[in-house]
Write a protein that holds these residues in place. Structure first.
Motif, short mmCIF file in Angstrom:
data_model
loop_
_atom_site.label_atom_id
_atom_site.label_comp_id
_atom_site.label_asym_id
_atom_site.label_seq_id
_atom_site.Cartn_x
_atom_site.Cartn_y
_atom_site.Cartn_z
N MET A 196 0.84 -1.20 0.00
CA MET A 196 0.00 0.00 0.00
C MET A 196 0.87 1.25 0.00
O MET A 196 1.76 1.42 0.82
N ASP A 197 0.64 2.09 -1.03
CA ASP A 197 1.45 3.29 -1.23
C ASP A 197 1.00 4.37 -0.23
O ASP A 197 -0.11 4.89 -0.33
N LEU A 198 1.86 4.69 0.72
CA LEU A 198 1.46 5.63 1.78
C LEU A 198 1.24 7.04 1.24
O LEU A 198 0.49 7.82 1.83
N THR A 199 1.91 7.34 0.10
CA THR A 199 1.74 8.69 -0.44
C THR A 199 0.34 8.90 -1.01
O THR A 199 -0.05 10.02 -1.29
N GLN A 200 -0.42 7.79 -1.17
CA GLN A 200 -1.78 7.89 -1.70
C GLN A 200 -2.83 7.82 -0.58
O GLN A 200 -4.03 7.84 -0.85
N VAL A 259 12.09 4.92 9.14
CA VAL A 259 11.78 5.50 7.83
C VAL A 259 10.27 5.74 7.72
O VAL A 259 9.82 6.82 7.33
N GLU A 260 9.51 4.74 8.12
CA GLU A 260 8.05 4.88 7.98
C GLU A 260 7.53 5.99 8.88
O GLU A 260 6.71 6.81 8.47
N LYS A 277 5.60 0.98 -0.52
CA LYS A 277 4.99 2.05 0.30
C LYS A 277 5.24 3.45 -0.27
O LYS A 277 4.70 4.44 0.24
N GLY A 278 6.10 3.54 -1.29
CA GLY A 278 6.29 4.84 -1.95
C GLY A 278 7.10 5.84 -1.14
O GLY A 278 7.11 7.03 -1.45
N ILE A 279 7.75 5.39 -0.08
CA ILE A 279 8.47 6.35 0.77
C ILE A 279 9.99 6.14 0.75
O ILE A 279 10.73 6.93 1.33
N GLU A 288 -6.40 7.62 6.93
CA GLU A 288 -5.57 6.42 6.79
C GLU A 288 -4.15 6.68 7.32
O GLU A 288 -3.56 5.84 8.01
N LEU A 289 -3.64 7.85 6.99
CA LEU A 289 -2.28 8.18 7.45
C LEU A 289 -2.22 8.22 8.98
O LEU A 289 -1.23 7.79 9.58
N ALA A 290 -3.28 8.72 9.60
CA ALA A 290 -3.29 8.78 11.07
C ALA A 290 -3.23 7.37 11.64
O ALA A 290 -2.52 7.11 12.63
N GLY A 291 -3.95 6.44 11.01
CA GLY A 291 -3.91 5.05 11.47
C GLY A 291 -2.53 4.45 11.28
O GLY A 291 -1.99 3.77 12.17
#
Ligand SMILES: Cc1ncc(COP(=O)(O)O)c(C=O)c1O
Length: 431
Positions: free
Chosen positions: A1-5, A418-419, A340-342, A10-13
């Motif tokens: 799952m790409d976090l940048t999307q 990193v995450e 994850k795109g990061i 969702e990001l808070a979770g």
């Protein structure tokens, strides 16, 4: 799952989940160090035979010279021949030095500042007075000690990007074409530090043939990782001295190598290989500083390896020890950060490092978070001149020194950091 999307919710979770992971890992009270590319003790053990291989009464050379005594500044003839093969040159084109190629590189460049280089009509210091400053091209990311030499000597550093084939030669050719104050370029042609690139033949040819304004320009060809593969055997890089000769400028390159990461890192053998003109110039400069390097150590190395095949067989044993550590780094990155795109990272086939790029503006945070969880990493920015990565994104991992279990633990922490840093960035905040 790409976090940048991910959406804000969702990001808070994700942020909450990774925070819990980080706190759990931090609770382990680790004390791990992945800062410097040092061989592990097991790698050093492989070369311990070298400590006893030359005994009393065994220190004469084939020609009858007593190697316990002064002399032979260019190295013992047997070692010159051996390292000529290693570097792909003739014995007359080799100086076998002391234990540090960095030392030889520093001497070469500081010597040029003080006394000039063949081809130039004045020392680089005097040329500074005429117009200055002296400039060097620095492919980035690169080796912090190269940059430190420039910084120390007041040499301005101009960065060019690394491509998968070596430095961006379009940029290099423009920089050297008209400006005679551009005197050199740093190159680590095989398994580049830190990003692991192997220079393509076309890059070697362009370095040899490019039009250069400075008649005393030098490619500093630091082949520190010539035989340091991770299991598939050493890659091949075209010989730059040969290419320079073909292009009509044999003096353009100074090649360096060492056995620091082959035998014992603090007690190896360093080598300079270059045209006979450059070798004569180097010896003229060295004359004032040294009456002869450690010839017994040169002899030890020869007896220990026997021949090039012996050296390569030794490096296969090293690969068997460190290859799995690099595989563990890659597996952790794939498992925790893949898709994850990061972060993006290299998969080197040799050398001592794994280069990771995280989202812009996050590298310093990652390194701080890792430090707070007991994992020391190379300081942010160290792969750039003056320790300043303008994107704050490159991180150099050095997995050779810790044991494999430690590498795995450190990587779990690293990936969580990193995450955490990148999610905070995506949320628009700080960790
Ligand atoms: C690219 C590069 N050059 C040179 C060195 C140091 O070499 P030596 O031990 O021969 O001084 C290192 C050590 O990490 C390195 O990565």
């Amino acid at each position: 799952m790409d976090l940048t999307q991910q959406s804000a919710d969702e990001l808070a979770g994700t942020a909450e989940a990774v925070r819990q992971t980080y706190d759990r890992l931090r609770g382990r009270n680790l004390a791990l160090d992945m800062t410097r590319g040092k061989p592990g003790p097991d790698q050093l053990d492989l070369a311990d035979g070298i400590l006893t291989i030359v005994g009393a009464g065994e220190t004469d050379g084939a020609g009858g010279d007593d190697y316990r005594n002064y002399g032979l500044l260019a190295g013992i003839p047997e070692a010159r021949a051996f390292f000529a093969d290693y570097m792909g040159v003739s014995a007359e084109e080799v100086v076998v030095g002391g234990n540090s190629s960095l030392n030889l590189m520093y001497d070469a460049i500081s010597g040029a500042m003080l006394h000039g280089m063949p081809g130039g009509n004045a020392s680089w210091n005097d040329q500074v007075k005429d117009g200055g400053p002296i400039k060097f091209i620095c492919p980035v990311p690169g080796y912090d000690r190269h940059f430190a030499i420039c910084e120390r000597l007041g040499i301005e550093m101009i960065t060019v990007d690394m491509t998968p084939d070596g430095p961006d030669m379009d940029a290099v050719e423009v920089l050297v074409a008209d400006d005679a104050s551009v005197k050199g370029i740093w190159c680590v042609p095989k398994y580049s530090n830190p990003s692991g690139e192997v220079y393509a033949d076309a890059v070697v040819d362009r370095l040899a043939a490019m039009t250069v304004a400075a008649p005393d320009f030098r490619v500093i060809w630091d082949n520190a990782y010539a035989v340091h593969h991770l299991g598939d055997g050493p890659a091949t890089v075209k010989n730059l001295l040969d290419a320079c000769k073909q292009a009509g400028d044999a003096d353009r390159v100074l090649m360096f190598g060492s056995t620091s990461k082959i035998t014992h890192a603090g007690a190896g053998i360093a080598v300079l290989a270059a045209s006979e003109t450059n070798v004569a110039d180097a010896l003229k400069k060295l004359f004032y500083a040294n009456i002869g390097f450690d010839k017994i150590n040169q002899l030890r190395h020869l007896r220990f390896f026997g021949d090039q095949a012996g050296l390569l067989a030794h490096m296969d044993k090293q690969a068997a020890l460190i290859g799995p550590k690099f595989a563990a780094v890659d597996a952790a990155l794939e498992q925790h950060l893949g898709g994850k795109g990061i972060a993006t990272w290299k998969k080197p086939k040799g050398g001592y490092f794994v280069s990771v790029d995280v989202l812009d503006g996050c590298a310093a945070d990652v390194i701080r978070l890792a430090g707070e969880a007991g994992v020391k990493l190379t300081p942010a920015g160290s792969t750039w001149p003056h320790g300043n990565d303008p994107h704050d994104r490159n991180i150099r991992l050095a997995p050779t020194f810790p044991g494999i279990a430690e590498v795995e633990q450190a990587m779990e922490v690293f990936c969580a950091c990193v995450e955490m840093a990148c999610v905070a960035k995506l949320q628009g905040g700080a960790t």
